[in-house]
Motif scaffolding. Structure first.
Motif, short mmCIF file in Angstrom:
data_model
loop_
_atom_site.label_atom_id
_atom_site.label_comp_id
_atom_site.label_asym_id
_atom_site.label_seq_id
_atom_site.Cartn_x
_atom_site.Cartn_y
_atom_site.Cartn_z
N ARG A 107 0.77 -1.28 0.06
CA ARG A 107 -0.01 -0.15 -0.19
C ARG A 107 0.72 1.19 -0.05
N PRO A 108 0.68 2.19 -1.28
CA PRO A 108 1.74 3.24 -1.03
C PRO A 108 1.63 4.25 0.17
N ILE A 109 0.22 4.19 0.69
CA ILE A 109 0.12 5.17 1.82
C ILE A 109 0.81 4.56 3.02
N SER A 110 1.23 3.27 3.10
CA SER A 110 2.00 2.87 4.40
C SER A 110 3.45 2.68 4.02
N VAL A 111 4.05 3.09 3.02
CA VAL A 111 5.50 3.19 2.74
C VAL A 111 5.91 4.19 3.32
N LEU A 112 7.29 4.05 4.03
CA LEU A 112 7.96 5.13 5.00
C LEU A 112 8.82 5.79 4.05
N TYR A 113 9.39 5.08 3.28
CA TYR A 113 10.43 5.87 2.26
C TYR A 113 10.61 5.45 0.83
N TRP A 114 10.61 6.45 0.14
CA TRP A 114 10.84 6.30 -1.42
C TRP A 114 11.81 6.65 -2.13
N GLY A 115 12.28 6.23 -3.27
CA GLY A 115 13.37 6.72 -3.79
C GLY A 115 12.59 7.79 -4.78
N LYS A 116 13.51 8.35 -5.75
CA LYS A 116 12.98 9.38 -6.65
C LYS A 116 12.53 8.88 -8.13
N GLY A 117 12.81 7.46 -8.35
CA GLY A 117 12.45 6.90 -9.52
C GLY A 117 13.25 6.84 -10.61
N THR A 118 12.91 5.78 -11.37
CA THR A 118 13.67 5.77 -12.67
C THR A 118 12.73 5.25 -13.68
N LEU A 119 12.81 5.97 -14.93
CA LEU A 119 11.91 5.73 -15.85
C LEU A 119 12.23 4.49 -16.92
N VAL A 120 11.19 3.79 -17.26
CA VAL A 120 11.30 2.79 -17.98
C VAL A 120 10.09 3.03 -19.23
N THR A 121 10.87 2.76 -20.25
CA THR A 121 9.73 2.99 -21.70
C THR A 121 9.79 1.86 -22.52
N VAL A 122 8.99 1.26 -22.75
CA VAL A 122 8.73 0.18 -23.35
C VAL A 122 8.16 0.47 -24.88
N SER A 123 8.89 0.37 -25.97
CA SER A 123 8.38 0.71 -27.15
C SER A 123 7.64 -0.49 -28.04
N SER A 124 6.68 -0.29 -28.80
CA SER A 124 6.11 -1.14 -29.24
C SER A 124 6.55 -1.67 -30.84
#
Length: 124
Positions: A107-124
Protein backbone atom coordinates in the motif's frame (compact mmCIF):
# COMPACT_ATOMS: atom_id res chain seq x y z
CA UNK A 1 17.58 8.74 7.44
CA UNK A 2 16.96 6.05 4.82
CA UNK A 3 18.06 6.85 1.29
CA UNK A 4 16.98 4.88 -1.75
CA UNK A 5 18.50 5.51 -5.16
CA UNK A 6 17.14 3.76 -8.24
CA UNK A 7 19.02 3.16 -11.48
CA UNK A 8 18.78 1.00 -14.58
CA UNK A 9 15.78 2.49 -16.33
CA UNK A 10 15.77 3.25 -20.03
CA UNK A 11 14.17 2.64 -23.39
CA UNK A 12 13.63 -0.96 -24.49
CA UNK A 13 11.59 -2.66 -27.20
CA UNK A 14 8.65 -4.85 -26.35
CA UNK A 15 9.83 -8.33 -25.42
CA UNK A 16 13.11 -7.00 -24.08
CA UNK A 17 14.58 -6.97 -20.60
CA UNK A 18 15.89 -4.50 -18.05
CA UNK A 19 17.30 -4.79 -14.56
CA UNK A 20 16.57 -2.04 -12.09
CA UNK A 21 18.71 -1.48 -9.02
CA UNK A 22 17.89 0.25 -5.76
CA UNK A 23 20.91 1.23 -3.68
CA UNK A 24 19.87 1.65 -0.07
CA UNK A 25 21.61 3.20 2.88
CA UNK A 26 23.27 0.86 5.32
CA UNK A 27 21.10 -1.55 7.34
CA UNK A 28 17.98 -0.65 5.35
CA UNK A 29 17.51 -4.15 3.94
CA UNK A 30 17.78 -5.73 7.39
CA UNK A 31 15.42 -3.21 8.94
CA UNK A 32 12.64 -2.79 6.40
CA UNK A 33 10.59 -4.73 3.93
CA UNK A 34 11.53 -3.59 0.43
CA UNK A 35 9.41 -3.20 -2.65
CA UNK A 36 8.95 -1.71 -6.09
CA UNK A 37 6.07 0.42 -7.28
CA UNK A 38 5.39 2.07 -10.59
CA UNK A 39 3.39 4.99 -11.84
CA UNK A 40 2.34 5.48 -15.44
CA UNK A 41 1.25 8.88 -16.79
CA UNK A 42 -2.12 9.94 -15.41
CA UNK A 43 -2.42 6.77 -13.35
CA UNK A 44 -2.09 6.04 -9.67
CA UNK A 45 1.04 4.55 -8.21
CA UNK A 46 0.71 0.77 -8.08
CA UNK A 47 2.49 -2.04 -6.31
CA UNK A 48 4.79 -4.24 -8.40
CA UNK A 49 6.84 -6.53 -6.15
CA UNK A 50 8.08 -6.97 -2.58
CA UNK A 51 10.75 -8.91 -0.75
CA UNK A 52 11.10 -9.48 2.98
CA UNK A 53 14.13 -8.75 5.13
CA UNK A 54 15.78 -12.13 4.67
CA UNK A 55 14.81 -12.45 1.03
CA UNK A 56 12.87 -15.65 1.59
CA UNK A 57 9.44 -14.25 0.82
CA UNK A 58 8.57 -12.49 -2.40
CA UNK A 59 5.26 -11.22 -3.69
CA UNK A 60 4.22 -9.90 -7.08
CA UNK A 61 1.35 -8.06 -8.63
CA UNK A 62 -0.62 -10.28 -10.98
CA UNK A 63 0.31 -8.05 -13.92
CA UNK A 64 4.03 -8.88 -13.59
CA UNK A 65 3.98 -12.38 -12.12
CA UNK A 66 6.14 -14.73 -14.15
CA UNK A 67 7.93 -11.87 -15.92
CA UNK A 68 9.52 -9.84 -13.11
CA UNK A 69 11.81 -11.06 -10.33
CA UNK A 70 12.71 -9.16 -7.19
CA UNK A 71 15.92 -9.99 -5.33
CA UNK A 72 18.35 -8.45 -2.90
CA UNK A 73 22.03 -8.43 -2.09
CA UNK A 74 22.46 -7.53 1.55
CA UNK A 75 26.23 -7.21 1.20
CA UNK A 76 25.69 -4.46 -1.37
CA UNK A 77 22.59 -3.00 0.32
CA UNK A 78 20.85 -3.28 -3.02
CA UNK A 79 17.48 -4.51 -4.21
CA UNK A 80 16.96 -5.53 -7.82
CA UNK A 81 14.01 -5.86 -10.15
CA UNK A 82 14.70 -8.08 -13.14
CA UNK A 83 12.10 -7.37 -15.82
CA UNK A 84 11.65 -9.72 -18.76
CA UNK A 85 9.16 -9.94 -21.62
CA UNK A 86 8.45 -6.26 -21.23
CA UNK A 87 5.25 -4.84 -22.65
CA UNK A 88 4.33 -1.28 -23.63
CA UNK A 89 1.95 -1.20 -20.65
CA UNK A 90 4.96 -1.64 -18.35
CA UNK A 91 6.02 1.90 -19.27
CA UNK A 92 6.17 3.93 -16.05
CA UNK A 93 8.41 5.52 -13.49
CA UNK A 94 9.56 2.76 -11.16
CA UNK A 95 10.06 3.57 -7.50
CA UNK A 96 11.92 1.70 -4.78
CA UNK A 97 10.17 1.69 -1.41
CA UNK A 98 10.62 0.63 2.22
CA UNK A 99 7.92 -0.32 4.69
CA UNK A 100 7.94 -1.46 8.30
CA UNK A 101 5.82 -4.57 7.87
CA UNK A 102 5.15 -7.16 5.22
CA UNK A 103 1.44 -6.38 5.33
CA UNK A 104 2.13 -2.73 4.60
CA UNK A 105 4.49 -2.88 1.61
CA UNK A 106 1.71 -3.24 -0.95
CA UNK A 107 0.00 0.00 0.00
CA UNK A 108 1.59 3.31 -1.08
CA UNK A 109 0.09 5.07 1.92
CA UNK A 110 2.00 2.78 4.27
CA UNK A 111 5.39 3.19 2.64
CA UNK A 112 7.89 4.93 4.89
CA UNK A 113 10.57 5.83 2.36
CA UNK A 114 10.61 6.36 -1.39
CA UNK A 115 13.33 6.72 -3.95
CA UNK A 116 13.05 9.37 -6.65
CA UNK A 117 12.31 6.84 -9.36
CA UNK A 118 13.72 5.67 -12.66
CA UNK A 119 11.89 5.85 -15.98
CA UNK A 120 11.21 2.70 -17.98
CA UNK A 121 9.86 3.13 -21.50
CA UNK A 122 8.82 0.10 -23.55
CA UNK A 123 8.25 0.74 -27.23
CA UNK A 124 5.94 -1.37 -29.35
Amino acid sequence: QVQLVESGGGLVQAGGSLRLSCAASERTLSTYVMGWFRQAPEKEREFVAAINRRGGNRYYADSVKGRFTISNDSAKNTVYLEMNSLKPEDTAIYYCASAAQWTEIQRPISVLYWGKGTLVTVSS
